[in-house]
Design a protein around this motif. Structure first.
Motif, PDB file in Angstrom:
ATOM      1  N   SER A  34      27.146  14.649  22.757  1.00 15.01           N
ATOM      2  CA  SER A  34      26.910  14.702  24.212  1.00 15.01           C
ATOM      3  C   SER A  34      28.025  14.016  24.984  1.00 15.01           C
ATOM      4  N   GLU A  91      29.130  18.427  23.717  1.00 18.90           N
ATOM      5  CA  GLU A  91      27.930  19.028  24.340  1.00 18.90           C
ATOM      6  C   GLU A  91      27.899  18.627  25.809  1.00 18.90           C
ATOM      7  N   THR A 106      14.631   8.066  11.311  1.00 20.13           N
ATOM      8  CA  THR A 106      14.666   6.827  10.518  1.00 20.13           C
ATOM      9  C   THR A 106      13.928   5.755  11.310  1.00 20.13           C
ATOM     10  N   ASP A 156      11.812  13.238  17.233  1.00 21.86           N
ATOM     11  CA  ASP A 156      11.515  12.789  18.600  1.00 21.86           C
ATOM     12  C   ASP A 156      11.668  13.975  19.565  1.00 21.86           C
ATOM     13  N   TRP A 157      12.299  15.044  19.088  1.00 22.27           N
ATOM     14  CA  TRP A 157      12.481  16.261  19.894  1.00 22.27           C
ATOM     15  C   TRP A 157      11.534  17.382  19.446  1.00 22.27           C
ATOM     16  N   LYS A 197      21.365   8.448  31.035  1.00 23.70           N
ATOM     17  CA  LYS A 197      21.788   7.517  29.986  1.00 23.70           C
ATOM     18  C   LYS A 197      23.251   7.122  30.170  1.00 23.70           C
ATOM     19  N   LYS A 210      23.196  25.131  23.723  1.00 25.74           N
ATOM     20  CA  LYS A 210      22.721  25.299  22.338  1.00 25.74           C
ATOM     21  C   LYS A 210      22.638  26.762  21.947  1.00 25.74           C
ATOM     22  N   THR A 215      23.864  11.982  20.927  1.00 22.50           N
ATOM     23  CA  THR A 215      24.777  11.111  21.662  1.00 22.50           C
ATOM     24  C   THR A 215      25.592  10.253  20.689  1.00 22.50           C
ATOM     25  N   PHE A 216      24.922   9.743  19.664  1.00 28.90           N
ATOM     26  CA  PHE A 216      25.559   8.925  18.625  1.00 28.90           C
ATOM     27  C   PHE A 216      26.308   7.735  19.226  1.00 28.90           C
ATOM     28  N   HIS A 267      21.542   7.610  12.608  1.00 24.37           N
ATOM     29  CA  HIS A 267      22.486   8.710  12.868  1.00 24.37           C
ATOM     30  C   HIS A 267      23.050   9.243  11.551  1.00 24.37           C
ATOM     31  N   ILE A 291      15.077   1.683  13.854  1.00 26.77           N
ATOM     32  CA  ILE A 291      16.437   1.496  14.413  1.00 26.77           C
ATOM     33  C   ILE A 291      16.677   2.489  15.538  1.00 26.77           C
ATOM     34  N   LYS A 299      21.231  12.911  32.120  1.00 25.76           N
ATOM     35  CA  LYS A 299      19.963  12.561  31.455  1.00 25.76           C
ATOM     36  C   LYS A 299      19.544  11.125  31.764  1.00 25.76           C
ATOM     37  N   GLY A 350      16.170  15.474  15.307  1.00 26.79           N
ATOM     38  CA  GLY A 350      15.161  14.512  14.881  1.00 26.79           C
ATOM     39  C   GLY A 350      13.816  14.843  15.508  1.00 26.79           C
TER      40      GLY A 350
END
Ligand code: C2G
Length: 135
Positions: free
Chosen positions: A36, A71, A114, A94-95, A46, A77, A9-10, A17, A117, A44, A92
């Motif tokens: 995204s 996206e 990271t 987290d996925w 968000k 994908k 998403t950035f 990021h 943050i 999602k 990352g």
């Protein structure tokens, strides 16, 4: 030429990021980033602070990034990997494990996030009227 792709998403672009884009680029020669869309994020659950066309412009200005695409769905994908002849898919950790089905088409790499943050943390801090130094 080795091609790498990553997605995100950035929103409120931060050092986490930047780090993942830098490390993704180190895995190949050409980095494509899927940003995204606002609508996909709503699906999602968000809501983004920054609109997708601005997030795309910011990401495309990063020196590690060679190409930016939008996206818009979960199915995209696999299609992108085939269309752009991708060697390595990066996300990352987290996925971790979430995109293992793509291993049929290319290498799948989960890089460590990271620490300390996130966009959510930044939003929370702003909402509480706090700054990192006052915490
Ligand atoms: N990231 C990181 N370290 C952080 C925060 C984020 O390495 N402290 C990584 C995430 O793991 C992800 C990328 O930065 O690989 C983008 O993160 P987000 O903007 O949160 O994107 P996300 O909601 O995970 O979007 O189809 C999947 C989505 O597009 C993923």
């Amino acid at each position: 030429m080795k091609k790498v792709i990553t997605y995100g998403t950035f929103d409120l672009f931060h050092i986490g990021h930047l780090n993942i884009l830098k490390r993704a680029k180190e895995l190949g020669d050409y980095l494509i980033v899927g940003v995204s869309s606002d609508d996909f994020n709503l699906e999602k659950g968000k809501v983004c602070m920054i609109p997708d066309y601005e997030r795309m412009e910011i990401v495309s200005a990063i020196k590690y990034v060679d190409e930016v695409i939008l996206e818009t769905s979960w199915d995209q994908k696999k299609e992108d990997i085939l269309r752009y002849q991708i060697d390595t898919f990066v996300m990352g950790d987290d996925w971790e494990g979430k995109f293992d089905e793509l291993k049929e088409y290319c290498d799948v790499v989960y890089l460590p996030r990271t620490e300390g943050i996130s966009t959510t943390d930044i939003k929370d801090q702003i909402q509480k009227g706090k700054t990192k130094t006052l915490k």
